[in-house]
Design a protein around this motif. Structure first.
Motif, PDB file in Angstrom:
ATOM      1  N   ALA A   1      48.648  46.167  43.255  1.00 43.76           N
ATOM      2  CA  ALA A   1      47.205  45.900  43.264  1.00 43.76           C
ATOM      3  C   ALA A   1      46.862  45.241  41.940  1.00 43.76           C
ATOM      4  CB  ALA A   1      46.415  47.187  43.444  1.00 43.76           C
ATOM      5  N   VAL A   2      46.691  43.914  42.004  1.00 47.29           N
ATOM      6  CA  VAL A   2      46.458  43.150  40.785  1.00 47.29           C
ATOM      7  C   VAL A   2      44.997  42.749  40.682  1.00 47.29           C
ATOM      8  CG1 VAL A   2      47.096  41.123  39.460  1.00 47.29           C
ATOM      9  CG2 VAL A   2      48.815  42.285  40.857  1.00 47.29           C
TER      10      VAL A   2
ATOM     11  N   SER B   1      42.522  40.472  38.353  1.00 43.67           N
ATOM     12  CA  SER B   1      42.522  39.402  37.368  1.00 43.67           C
ATOM     13  C   SER B   1      41.129  39.225  36.785  1.00 43.67           C
ATOM     14  CB  SER B   1      42.978  38.098  38.035  1.00 43.67           C
ATOM     15  OG  SER B   1      42.892  37.012  37.140  1.00 43.67           O
TER      16      SER B   1
ATOM     17  N   ARG C   1      38.613  39.304  39.793  1.00 43.76           N
ATOM     18  CA  ARG C   1      39.156  39.050  41.129  1.00 43.76           C
ATOM     19  C   ARG C   1      40.251  40.045  41.483  1.00 43.76           C
ATOM     20  NH1 ARG C   1      37.878  33.907  43.092  1.00 43.76           N
ATOM     21  NH2 ARG C   1      36.945  32.529  41.532  1.00 43.76           N
ATOM     22  N   SER C   2      40.217  40.521  42.710  1.00 46.01           N
ATOM     23  CA  SER C   2      41.349  41.292  43.227  1.00 46.01           C
ATOM     24  C   SER C   2      42.267  40.278  43.920  1.00 46.01           C
ATOM     25  CB  SER C   2      40.869  42.360  44.210  1.00 46.01           C
ATOM     26  OG  SER C   2      40.090  41.793  45.253  1.00 46.01           O
ATOM     27  N   LEU C   3      43.491  40.153  43.417  1.00 44.73           N
ATOM     28  CA  LEU C   3      44.354  39.054  43.856  1.00 44.73           C
ATOM     29  C   LEU C   3      45.094  39.329  45.157  1.00 44.73           C
ATOM     30  CD1 LEU C   3      45.903  37.745  40.517  1.00 44.73           C
ATOM     31  CD2 LEU C   3      43.818  37.035  41.709  1.00 44.73           C
ATOM     32  N   ASP C   4      45.483  40.554  45.392  1.00 47.85           N
ATOM     33  CA  ASP C   4      46.329  40.818  46.551  1.00 47.85           C
ATOM     34  C   ASP C   4      45.775  41.917  47.450  1.00 47.85           C
ATOM     35  OD1 ASP C   4      48.875  42.649  44.618  1.00 47.85           O
ATOM     36  OD2 ASP C   4      46.686  42.763  44.670  1.00 47.85           O
ATOM     37  N   PHE C   5      44.485  42.169  47.288  1.00 42.99           N
ATOM     38  CA  PHE C   5      43.846  43.137  48.179  1.00 42.99           C
ATOM     39  C   PHE C   5      42.346  42.890  48.179  1.00 42.99           C
ATOM     40  CE2 PHE C   5      41.852  46.132  45.143  1.00 42.99           C
ATOM     41  CZ  PHE C   5      42.440  45.708  43.965  1.00 42.99           C
ATOM     42  N   GLN C   6      41.681  43.471  49.146  1.00 48.42           N
ATOM     43  CA  GLN C   6      40.238  43.334  49.224  1.00 48.42           C
ATOM     44  C   GLN C   6      39.576  44.541  48.559  1.00 48.42           C
ATOM     45  OE1 GLN C   6      39.559  42.856  53.447  1.00 48.42           O
ATOM     46  NE2 GLN C   6      39.716  40.635  53.308  1.00 48.42           N
TER      47      GLN C   6
ATOM     48  N   THR D   1      36.780  39.763  47.206  1.00 47.78           N
ATOM     49  CA  THR D   1      37.764  39.638  46.143  1.00 47.78           C
ATOM     50  C   THR D   1      37.180  39.180  44.817  1.00 47.78           C
ATOM     51  OG1 THR D   1      38.269  37.366  46.809  1.00 47.78           O
ATOM     52  CG2 THR D   1      39.626  39.117  47.787  1.00 47.78           C
TER      53      THR D   1
ATOM     54  N   PRO E   1      44.108  49.128  47.247  1.00 49.70           N
ATOM     55  CA  PRO E   1      44.104  48.978  48.702  1.00 49.70           C
ATOM     56  C   PRO E   1      44.432  50.295  49.381  1.00 49.70           C
ATOM     57  CG  PRO E   1      46.084  48.026  47.752  1.00 49.70           C
ATOM     58  CD  PRO E   1      45.197  48.398  46.610  1.00 49.70           C
TER      59      PRO E   1
END
Lengths: 117, 109
Positions: free
Chosen positions: A2-3, A5, A24-29, A75, A99
């Protein structure tokens, strides 16, 4: 994973100008994001909870008109410091609950150091 | 509101030493997490531990919810462990995390 940015990492601005910080959440909502403020050698203080598609919830003592929060998508949340003054200089950090399988955990952006001259 | 106290405030260790950091909280909590903030400000989630014991490599944590405290153990410390360790609690499951004042750890080579 869970990244989260956060940009920019640091910003210097003149007194009276506005500054926008993106998270921003890069790999999840992330339906909910959080904005914290940290003064040197101090702990983190929650400023507001940012909710996707609705108004942010501010903590007591935080000026809504000075710290504008927008959570336009699942995101992205933004914090705009309006008419910045030297006393607004601080380290601002965003975070999000992870997530589904990591939902109980908080994940943080790398922070933004704001210096107002 | 809930009070979160951490001790010690500062800790200096020689590389290889072990340490225990403590977090006391004044009310029941639904969520407790430990974080490490590196010298550049980045916070890393170490443990989600509202109760019980967890281990991850050289780190382990224990929370005794009934007695309202949590402990973070660091074994065989390394210079990269330096930074500030925070515990944070969400007492009402309302997504409001209250942070302790932190323990600043300096591991010397």
């Amino acid at each position: 994973g869970a990244v989260v940015s956060q940009h920019p990492s640091w910003v210097i601005c003149k007194s009276g100008t506005s500054v926008k910080i993106e998270c921003r959440s890069l790999d999840f909502q992330a339906t909910t994001m959080f904005w914290y403020r940290q003064f040197p050698k101090q702990s983190l203080m929650l400023m507001a909870t940012s909710n996707e598609g609705s108004k942010a919830t501010y903590e007591q003592g935080v000026e809504k008109d000075k710290f504008l929060i927008n959570h336009a998508s699942l995101t992205l949340s933004t914090l705009t410091v309006t008419s910045a003054h030297p006393e607004d200089s601080s380290f601002y950090i965003c975070s999000a609950r992870g997530p589904t399988v990591l939902n109980e955990k908080l994940f943080f952006g790398s922070g933004t150091q704001l210096s107002v001259l | 509101g809930i009070q979160v106290e951490q001790s010690p405030p500062d800790l200096i260790l020689q590389e290889g030493a072990n340490s225990t950091l403590r977090c006391n909280f004044s009310d029941s909590v639904n969520n407790l997490q430990w974080f490490h903030q590196n010298p550049w400000g980045q916070l890393i989630n170490l443990f989600y531990i509202p109760s019980g014991t967890k281990q991850n490599g050289r780190l382990s944590a224990t929370t005794v919810a009934t007695e309202r405290y949590s402990l973070l153990y660091i074994s065989s410390s390394q210079t990269t462990d330096s930074g500030v360790y925070f515990c944070a609690v969400d007492p009402y499951n309302f997504n409001k995390f209250y942070f302790g004042s932190g323990t600043k750890l300096n591991v010397k080579p």
